[in-house]
Structure formats: structure tokens, C-alpha cells
Motif scaffolding. Structure first.
Motif, mmCIF file in Angstrom:
data_model
loop_
_atom_site.group_PDB
_atom_site.id
_atom_site.type_symbol
_atom_site.label_atom_id
_atom_site.label_comp_id
_atom_site.label_asym_id
_atom_site.label_seq_id
_atom_site.Cartn_x
_atom_site.Cartn_y
_atom_site.Cartn_z
ATOM 1 N N ASN A 112 7.745 -2.884 -17.819
ATOM 2 C CA ASN A 112 7.413 -2.288 -19.091
ATOM 3 C C ASN A 112 8.846 -2.688 -20.202
ATOM 4 N N THR A 113 7.937 -2.890 -20.996
ATOM 5 C CA THR A 113 9.307 -3.342 -21.607
ATOM 6 C C THR A 113 8.969 -2.255 -23.668
ATOM 7 N N THR A 114 8.811 -1.093 -23.664
ATOM 8 C CA THR A 114 8.333 -0.372 -24.503
ATOM 9 C C THR A 114 6.701 -0.436 -25.277
ATOM 10 N N GLU A 115 6.292 0.346 -25.719
ATOM 11 C CA GLU A 115 5.107 -0.237 -26.555
ATOM 12 C C GLU A 115 5.475 -1.365 -27.657
ATOM 13 N N ALA A 116 7.035 -0.938 -28.145
ATOM 14 C CA ALA A 116 7.459 -1.688 -29.072
ATOM 15 C C ALA A 116 7.832 -3.986 -28.465
ATOM 16 N N GLY A 117 7.570 -4.040 -27.312
ATOM 17 C CA GLY A 117 8.102 -5.322 -25.802
ATOM 18 C C GLY A 117 7.176 -6.094 -26.130
ATOM 19 N N ILE A 118 6.165 -5.598 -26.548
ATOM 20 C CA ILE A 118 4.922 -6.745 -26.406
ATOM 21 C C ILE A 118 4.628 -7.629 -28.262
ATOM 22 N N GLU A 119 6.025 -8.118 -28.775
ATOM 23 C CA GLU A 119 5.765 -8.906 -29.804
ATOM 24 C C GLU A 119 5.906 -9.781 -29.961
ATOM 25 N N TYR A 120 5.378 -11.131 -30.490
ATOM 26 C CA TYR A 120 6.446 -12.057 -31.651
ATOM 27 C C TYR A 120 7.022 -11.609 -32.469
ATOM 28 N N ILE A 121 7.897 -12.508 -32.170
ATOM 29 C CA ILE A 121 9.012 -13.076 -32.729
ATOM 30 C C ILE A 121 8.838 -14.583 -32.998
ATOM 31 N N ALA A 122 8.659 -14.863 -33.975
ATOM 32 C CA ALA A 122 8.798 -16.194 -35.217
ATOM 33 C C ALA A 122 10.033 -17.158 -34.885
ATOM 34 N N SER A 123 11.149 -16.245 -34.624
ATOM 35 C CA SER A 123 12.383 -16.686 -34.886
ATOM 36 C C SER A 123 12.663 -17.460 -33.563
ATOM 37 N N ASP A 124 12.601 -17.061 -32.289
ATOM 38 C CA ASP A 124 12.639 -16.802 -31.389
ATOM 39 C C ASP A 124 12.214 -18.933 -30.361
ATOM 40 N N LEU A 125 13.557 -19.142 -29.867
ATOM 41 C CA LEU A 125 13.391 -20.496 -30.056
ATOM 42 C C LEU A 125 13.665 -20.998 -28.461
ATOM 43 N N PRO A 126 12.137 -21.969 -27.537
ATOM 44 C CA PRO A 126 12.838 -22.079 -25.954
ATOM 45 C C PRO A 126 13.814 -22.371 -26.039
ATOM 46 N N THR A 127 15.163 -22.614 -26.801
ATOM 47 C CA THR A 127 16.523 -23.426 -26.269
ATOM 48 C C THR A 127 17.431 -21.817 -26.242
ATOM 49 N N LYS A 165 9.411 -11.058 -4.526
ATOM 50 C CA LYS A 165 7.639 -11.261 -4.596
ATOM 51 C C LYS A 165 7.580 -11.068 -6.669
ATOM 52 N N ILE A 166 8.560 -10.301 -6.390
ATOM 53 C CA ILE A 166 8.270 -9.466 -8.456
ATOM 54 C C ILE A 166 9.712 -9.448 -8.526
ATOM 55 N N VAL A 167 8.912 -9.785 -10.049
ATOM 56 C CA VAL A 167 10.020 -10.094 -10.857
ATOM 57 C C VAL A 167 9.867 -8.641 -11.835
ATOM 58 N N GLN A 168 10.514 -7.386 -12.305
ATOM 59 C CA GLN A 168 9.989 -6.351 -13.231
ATOM 60 C C GLN A 168 11.095 -6.645 -14.006
ATOM 61 N N PHE A 169 10.921 -6.484 -15.095
ATOM 62 C CA PHE A 169 11.461 -6.583 -16.654
ATOM 63 C C PHE A 169 11.131 -5.075 -17.637
ATOM 64 N N GLY A 170 12.418 -4.708 -17.380
ATOM 65 C CA GLY A 170 12.690 -3.547 -17.813
ATOM 66 C C GLY A 170 13.288 -2.425 -16.673
ATOM 67 N N GLU A 171 13.899 -1.945 -16.541
ATOM 68 C CA GLU A 171 15.153 -1.024 -15.107
ATOM 69 C C GLU A 171 15.470 0.015 -15.607
ATOM 70 N N GLY A 172 13.867 0.858 -16.332
ATOM 71 C CA GLY A 172 14.198 2.273 -16.477
ATOM 72 C C GLY A 172 13.746 2.616 -15.682
#
Length: 482
Positions: free
Chosen positions: A120-135, A18-25
Motif C-alpha cells: 500500500n504505497t498510496t494511490e500515487a504509488g503504482i506509477e511508471y517513471i521513465a527515468s527509473d533504471l535497473p542499475t 513469507k511476505i514482503v510488504q511495501f509500506g510501513e504506515g
């Protein structure tokens, strides 16, 4: 002893995902998994968690080797009594490495009962990276990975309204879900994923800002034999945490129905606006930490626990919190008092050695955010300076001289701040040191010499600290500024 897993324990059944969790720390395993376990036990929540490793290296293989099982040890102090508990956590169904198996990752989007995303991907985890692509398999950033997962779910269920997800990030930044949502929508536009998908996110997914609070030292490598002696199985994933637990989530009655924490004894607050709780934590917990560091180190203490246990420094910090900081907060006074008592219990925790020197990093910027609003707020309300916070301010300035009684102090700040004080302390003119520090708008974003009496009070504080030390100096300080 055998390594714990589902085949050699009573927990052979796996719960539906029921839950997908990003981060395993350590933090999530000591905080979110513990909270969901309580919901499963007390509210028949029946929720399993699929843990996603958000970066290339992580704990997925170790977690899968134990079938998601591990032991959480919780230790702390409550109302003066020591608490020690342990619990086997059983709700992780699987751990997925999207870098090693992207297909297994993307398949999570098709889980029929999936309802929540937690991260919980650390404070730096919520970032926009322009080079990321859906492929990309996978994209680099966490928001890009999540966008790909959401889009796959949208397509698989043909945009069904009831397949939207509740998204609850736990990263330690203010407005964490608002920020995450903004980045996801930017990827939607950049990747041309279509207005229908954007509308599905806006109308059928919900985003909730959060505040999380629990100290999690993690794997207790220095005491591992002591921990292992309490188990009759081998566990490579032991995690230790304090007993204190607080989770504040912005939400409404609909979220309360989805997450029935009222059926548990956990301190989970689902509220319309979490900002008062954030302010409370920053002013009381973080503010007390920041205020205590300079004067307590100059007094001779090394740890937070020593500070609150000592007769003089303990009373000082108690009065700073209850009589000064709490006075400035627009919340129920009884609730503030209860929270403050809990904070002081946490400071007394004998199981966590919290060095004052480790809190000393960037003390000027921390003082501006965590303590200064209480000092100025007290002046606004009472028309006079708060004695303890003002003396703590003087101790902060004295601390940045860098030496005390011939010994180095653990000053740890940016080069420009250290160099400013190095130049300032070449003088022995206490009024000049006080005035130039308070006038420095790059520190405080305002000229603090405009606060009536503050320059004089800081000058007196500096004189008394150097002449008489911390305890006697504070007694003289009080006499002179009355």
C-alpha cells in the motif's frame, strides 16, 4: 516502563519471512498485519513479514527499535454495542530501508519461503517513471523496485516455477493489481530483461485485484495518555483502528488454499470478481457519506455520528440507503441489508469524530460517481424519482451557494466549479439554477434534464429549502412532487 521488544517479551522467536510488504504506515499495520496475525493464530500460517519502506523517509528505524512489535487498538460499534479491543502484533520480522541498505533489500529476493508481495504505497504509488533504471539502488517508483526484486529472485532460483510470488496490492485504485502488472511488464521491456523472465512473471506469479476497507486514524496523539495507561510497556508505534474489517481479493480456489481465511473470523472474501463489492462500497458507504453532507450541514449537524443519531437526519439517511440505494444493486438483498447495518454502525462509532466538512471536498465529482448512479438506477427500475436522493441533490446545489443563514459553508472544490455556482446563485430563479446545473455535462457527463421530472423536482427542492429549511422543507417537498 521499558520499550517493548523481543528481548523483554515472550515473543523472542522470529517467524520465517513469507511476505514482503511495501509500506510501513498505519493502514497496513492495522489491516494486513492484523489479518496475517489471525492466520498465524487460527490456521498455523507461520508467516513473518519483512516490511520495506517505499520512500526515502519512513518508520523503519522505529519499527526495528521495537523488533517489529506494536499494539493495535480497535474500537467501534456492532449492533448498537461499543467494542474495544487491543492486540500486540508480533509478525513483523524486520523492516528494511532500501535507500539506506540496498543489499539488505535485494537479499529479500533470496528468502526460501517467500510467497507473497503485499503493498500500500498510496494511490500515487503504482506509477511508471521513465527515468527509473535497473542499475539504480533503488529505483524511485514502487513498481520499479518490485521489478528489480522479482528479477533478482528469478535469477537466484534459476527461474524455478515454484519460486513465483503471489502479488496482492492494497492501493486504493480500481484494478490495482492489473495496473501494477502492466507497469512491471513495461519495465521488463524497457530494461530488456528477457522473454524468459517475462514468461516467469506471467506464468509463475499471480496478481490479485483487491478492495480494502477499514478506517485507521493511526497514532492517537490526542489521547496517547489514555492509551498508554492500558499498557505495561512503552510503545512508540501504537496504532488505532475501527473494529470493522473487510478485505475482498480476486482469486480462485488456489488462492483460497494459499490464504485459508475461512479458518478465521475475519471478513475476507476471495471471489472471482470483486467489482460488485466495490460498487456496493462506493454506492452505500461513500454514497451515503456524499449524500448526507449538504443536507446535514444545512440542517445544523457537524459530524457523521450526529447525522445518523438525529431523529430526522438519521431516518432520512436510513431510508436513502435501504429503500433507494440498495434497490439499485444487483446483489443478495439480505447481504446488502447486513452490510448497510454495518455501515450505519460505523457511522455511529463514538471513537471517530468524522466531520462532515472534511467529506465536503469535491462534492460535485463525488456525487456523480457515488450517488447519481443510484438515482438514475432507481428511475430505471421504478419509473419514478427516489425522494431522498433527489432532495439530497437539491441540497447539494443549495450548498454550493456557499452561505446559509448568514454563515459560510465549507464548499471546497475546483475554481471552475465554485465560480460556476457563484455566477448561478446571483439569480433567484430556482428553475434556471436547477436547469443549468443539470444540463452541465462537464459535471455529469450527460444532460440530466432529460430525466423525466428531475428539473421540476430539484426546483421544488431548492424553493422549499430556502423557504422552510431542511426538515420542514423536505416534508413540503414530498407533498409537492407526489
Amino acid at each position: 516502563m521499558e520499550k517493548i521488544n523481543r528481548s523483554n517479551s515472550e515473543f523472542s522467536n522470529r517467524l520465517p519471512i513469507k511476505i514482503v510488504q511495501f509500506g510501513e504506515g498505519n493502514f497496513l499495520r492495522a489491516f494486513v498485519e492484523y489479518a496475517i496475525q489471525k492466520l498465524n493464530q487460527k490456521a498455523d500460517f507461520n508467516a513473518g513479514i519483512a516490511v520495506v519502506q517505499p520512500i526515502d523517509k519512513g518508520l523503519v528505524n522505529m519499527i526495528n527499535a521495537q523488533d517489529g512489535l506494536y499494539t493495535l487498538f480497535m474500537k467501534g460499534v456492532k449492533k448498537g454495542e461499543e467494542i474495544q479491543e487491543k492486540e500486540l502484533i508480533t509478525n513483523i520480522v524486520k523492516a528494511v530501508d532500501p535507500y539506506a541498505s540496498f543489499k539488505e533489500y535485494i537479499a529479500l529476493a533470496k528468502e526460501e519461503e517467500l510467497a507473497f508481495i503485499i503493498s500500500n504505497t498510496t494511490e500515487a504509488g503504482i506509477e511508471y517513471i521513465a527515468s527509473d533504471l535497473p542499475t539504480m539502488q533503488p529505483p524511485v517508483s514502487f513498481p520499479a523496485k518490485l521489478t528489480v526484486l522479482l528479477h533478482e529472485r528469478f535469477k537466484h532460483f534459476n527461474g524455478a516455477a515454484d519460486k513465483g510470488l503471489t502479488i496482492i496490492p492494497c492501493e486504493l485504485i480500481n484494478y490495482n493489481s492489473d495496473t501494477l502488472k502492466e507497469v512491471i511488464l513495461k519495465y521488463c521491456t524497457d530494461w530488456k530483461l528477457g522473454q524468459e523472465f517475462i514468461s516467469w512473471i506471467l506464468n509463475n506469479c499471480s496478481f490479485h485485484n483487491t478492495l480494502v476497507d477499514r478506517i485507521v486514524p493511526g497514532y492517537p496523539k490526542d489521547q496517547i495518555e489514555e492509551y498508554n495507561s492500558q499498557l505495561d510497556y512503552k510503545d512508540d508505534l501504537i496504532v488505532s483502528a475501527e473494529s470493522f474489517f473487510l478485505w475482498v481479493i480476486e482469486g480462485d480456489d488456489e488462492l483460497k488454499a494459499k490464504l485459508p481465511f475461512e479458518k478465521t473470523d475475519l471478513d475476507v472474501k476471495i471471489v472471482e470478481d470483486m467489482q460488485p463489492y466495490r460498487t456496493r462500497k462506493v454506492r452505500i458507504l461513500n454514497g451515503a457519506h456524499t449524500a448526507m453532507v449538504p443536507f446535514s450541514l444545512l440542517y445544523g449537524n457537524e459530524t457523521v455520528k450526529e447525522t445518523v443519531d438525529n431523529a430526522f437526519t438519521g431516518e432520512f439517511i436510513n431510508k436513502a440507503v435501504f429503500e433507494e440505494i440498495n434497490e439499485t444493486l444487483n446483489m443478495d438483498k439480505q447481504e446488502l441489508a447486513s452490510f448497510s447495518e454495518e455501515i450505519l454502525d460505523r457511522f455511529r462509532n463514538p471513537f471517530i469524530k468524522h466531520l462532515l466538512s472534511s467529506i465536503a471536498l469535491n462534492s460535485i465529482s463525488k456525487f456523480k460517481v457515488r450517488v447519481l448512479p443510484s438515482l438514475t438506477g432507481y428511475v430505471d427500475i421504478h419509473g419514478k424519482l427516489p425522494l431522498h436522493l433527489t432532495f439530497a441533490f437539491a441540497a447539494l446545489i443549495r450548498f454550493y451557494k456557499g452561505t446559509w443563514n448568514g454563515q459560510s459553508l465549507p464548499v471546497n472544490d475546483s475554481e471552475d466549479i465554485v465560480s460556476f455556482f457563484d455566477g448561478l446563485w446571483k439569480s433567484d430563479d430556482y428553475e434556471k439554477i436547477a436547469r443549468l446545473t443539470l444540463q452541465n455535462k462537464s459535471f455529469w457527463d450527460e444532460d440530466l434534464t432529460e430525466i423525466p421530472g428531475l428539473t421540476k423536482a430539484i426546483t421544488i427542492g431548492l424553493e422549499e429549502i430556502d423557504a422552510n429549511g431542511i426538515e420542514a422543507g423536505f416534508a413540503k417537498f414530498q407533498e409537492r412532487i407526489k
